[in-house]
Design an enzyme around this catalytic site. Structure first.
Site, mmCIF file in Angstrom:
data_model
loop_
_atom_site.group_PDB
_atom_site.id
_atom_site.type_symbol
_atom_site.label_atom_id
_atom_site.label_comp_id
_atom_site.label_asym_id
_atom_site.label_seq_id
_atom_site.Cartn_x
_atom_site.Cartn_y
_atom_site.Cartn_z
ATOM 1 N N TYR A 261 60.849 61.690 -34.866
ATOM 2 C CA TYR A 261 61.162 62.746 -35.832
ATOM 3 C C TYR A 261 62.217 63.677 -35.227
ATOM 4 C CZ TYR A 261 57.209 61.019 -38.542
ATOM 5 O OH TYR A 261 56.362 60.224 -39.269
ATOM 6 N N GLU B 251 20.373 38.278 -51.413
ATOM 7 C CA GLU B 251 21.544 37.584 -50.894
ATOM 8 C C GLU B 251 21.230 36.091 -50.794
ATOM 9 O OE1 GLU B 251 24.725 35.963 -49.407
ATOM 10 O OE2 GLU B 251 24.756 38.073 -50.031
#
Length: 641
Positions: free
Chosen positions: A177, A413
């Site tokens: 930056y 499941e």
């Protein structure tokens, strides 16, 4: 204090500022500010939650000190006027109320890294550098008067922070930056007092440090430095050591050591491919030359942070996305509950990914991020019996949230283990945090009113649904097997079965270069196989976030994997795969062919129960997507009960 993490949790001071421990939440953007870039109640609640979770020092994301020469992107914070003071005071008050300390990160700007290019207002920089993404756009070098004005703006911003009760200030000096563009020789070709020697190139930064010290006397000042830019031609540790010594002499109180640049963006936001503790070399380099405290960061584990502080390799543990995933990270260590820390899976999907889209910060594994006030898990007004079908990420999160709200939950499941598609996806070592996520759910459900029934398939007429007050369907997805000749041959293995340990030959062709196929290809190559990936699109893992994809493509190349993009599988035989590409048909020899053509929703049960009241479908059975989408959908379904 918990003995295993005694050094992390040790109270300390930073330039006279008392801190309850050595955990620092490092700066990360939130995109939660208002239209004018000022702090909102939402953002204050987000930071306060991390302070309440035990972090010794919380540092905000970047805040611009000026828009004199650069447009401040909407969503970024700003402290360039007194209008910012009420929000800063609210932030300081909220963090102090829970025993924390707060630092504000101030930025001079993005310079050549700016997101949006205004044709009428060229980007600014130290020199006439090309924009990082569009080299045809040249930056305008700041003149001496403009530099002086920016320095003055730092002084004014620091005064506002001090007036609001902020405890410390961090200077945004890393990742290429604007400040970094002045410090780095590849971006600074000036011939005045701000260019040339390393001392001159650091002059902008040292003047900023001095201005902040003048504007906020007594407040500790930290600086975030990219010790290695991680690209050819970028700054390396040797140069950064010289810079660090100059910054310390200017009055700096804490060095935050990290790595990366926009040219190596994966090190700015390290994905799971980079592994644990991937920037400790940066902290080590700083410790060689500095006497002030050093902060290490980069996918830090609690164990490595503890050992590094104990050994004097750093003084502070910089924790970022892990505190997004679990704001109670520090408190759980203190309470000897390491196994209860929700893992950050380092996917970057909803944190960095959202920021790149200009959206407010979220989290793949923590749906409460940015909604700390709204998504409080209070007891349900009418607790009931909730049935969850499917124990993948959406189903497990739905079960957890429903149970926390007082419902009794049964999870069904059909396979013999929890996790759904996460389990095979988590077999590579670089995806071990996905495995940790499954174990985390297992641990949480153990202490809740949740009963898990494995190897139990639910149909639309199953008696288990009869007494349910609510049904959450999370049945997931199933592999696509396109009608290609030979797809059902004995040498063809589905990618899920391959992850789970199916027998594989030496030479492997992966048909499908999406994320699943690419990750398996990398895993197989790392295990010694010769791998080719065939993908009809022009690129591999095109659905993967750019930052993660950078590392994946580099790792695929380093592993010697052959990538055939723009090629279509036409048939499979006992000796390999026939593909069609730009140069005509090709036969790729293989001992094993991996089918990774993607998945389709498992819609049978959701369709059959579509007209039943109290039924909601979530996750891949609605639309195959990323794990974060599934987890957030599961949370929302249970939260709304």
């Amino acid at each position: 204090m918990s003995a295993p993490y005694a050094h992390i949790l040790e109270p300390t001071t930073l330039a006279g500022l008392p801190l309850r421990n050595r955990v620092v939440m490092v700066p990360m953007g939130t995109e939660m500010g208002d239209h004018d870039g000022h702090l909102t109640d939402r953002e204050v609640a987000y930071y306060a939650a991390r302070a309440e979770g035990g972090a010794g020092l919380v540092v905000t994301g970047i805040n611009a000190v000026t828009d004199d020469y650069e447009v401040i992107n909407e969503g970024l914070g700003r402290v360039d006027s007194d209008a910012a003071i009420p929000g800063l005071k609210a932030l300081a008050d909220a963090v102090h109320a829970v025993g924390g300390a707060i630092s504000v990160q101030l930025t001079a700007g993005l310079g050549r890294n700016i997101n949006n290019i205004d044709p009428q207002r060229p980007p600014i920089s130290a020199s006439d550098n090309p924009h990082w993404l569009d080299p045809s756009v040249l930056c305008r070098p700041l003149d001496l008067e403009e530099i002086a004005i920016i320095v003055q703006r730092f002084r004014e911003a620091a005064q506002r922070c001090a007036a609001a009760g902020i405890d410390a200030i961090d200077i945004h000096g890393h990742t290429g930056y604007l400040i970094d563009q002045f410090m780095s020789p590849q971006w600074n070709r000036r011939t005045d007092e701000y260019g040339g020697s390393v001392e001159n190139r650091c002059r902008f930064a040292t003047e900023i440090i001095a201005a902040v010290k003048e504007g906020a006397p007594g407040l500790p000042v930290s600086f975030r430095l990219s010790v290695d830019h991680r690209y050819e031609g970028g700054r390396t540790a040797d140069e950064s050591k010289r810079i660090a010594v100059i910054l310390e002499a200017a009055g700096l109180d804490l060095m935050m050591a990290d790595e990366g640049s926009y040219e190596a963006m994966d090190y700015v936001f390290p994905p799971y491919y980079l592994g644990d503790n991937c920037m400790m070399g940066a902290a080590a380099a700083m410790k060689e030359v500095l006497t002030i405290p050093v902060l290490g960061c980069g996918n830090l584990t609690p164990e490595r942070a503890e050992s590094a502080i104990a050994a004097g390799e750093m003084e502070f543990a910089g924790i970022g996305r892990a505190l997004i995933a679990d704001p109670e990270w520090t408190n759980k260590l203190a309470d000897d509950r390491r196994e209860d820390i929700r893992p950050c899976i380092r996917c970057n999907q909803m944190c960095v990914g959202n920021a790149f889209l200009g959206k407010a910060l979220g989290c793949a594994v923590n749906p409460m991020v940015g909604m700390e006030r709204e998504r409080v898990l209070t007891p349900a007004s009418s607790p009931g019996h909730v049935v969850v079908v499917g124990a993948g990420p959406a189903g497990l999160e739905a079960a957890r949230v429903a149970a926390l709200r007082g419902h009794t939950v049964d999870v069904y499941e059909k396979s013999d283990q929890l996790g759904g598609v996460l389990w095979p996806a988590a077999t590579p070592e670089f995806k071990k945090e996905l495995r940790s996520m499954i174990f985390w759910w297992e641990r949480q459900l153990r202490d809740l009113p949740v009963t898990v029934h494995l190897e139990t398939e639910i149909r639309d007429d199953s008696p288990e649904l009869a007494e349910a007050d609510a049904v959450i369907l999370a049945t997931g997805s199933s592999p696509i097997a396109p009608p290609i000749p030979g797809i059902d041959g004995p040498n063809v293995v589905d990618v899920i079965d391959a992850h789970l340990g199916a027998a594989l030959g030496k030479r492997i062709v992966v048909c499908g270069g999406g994320l699943s196929g690419a990750d398996f290809a990398l895993e197989a190559a790392q295990n010694g196989h010769d791998v080719t990936v065939v993908e009809m699109a022009d690129g591999i893992a095109g659905d993967l976030l750019m930052i993660n994809r950078i590392t994946l493509l580099r790792d695929l190349a380093e592993a010697g994997i052959t990538l055939l993009t723009g090629h279509t599988v036409t048939s499979i035989d006992e000796s390999g795969v026939k593909v069609g590409g730009p140069d005509g048909p090709v036969h790729v020899a293989a001992d094993t062919v991996i089918s990774a053509f993607g998945v389709r929703p498992e819609t049978a049960l959701p369709t059959a129960l579509a007209d039943r009241p109290g039924v909601v479908a979530v996750g891949d059975c609605v639309r195959p997507a990323k794990v974060g989408d599934a987890i957030n959908a599961g949370f929302e379904a249970a939260f709304s009960l």
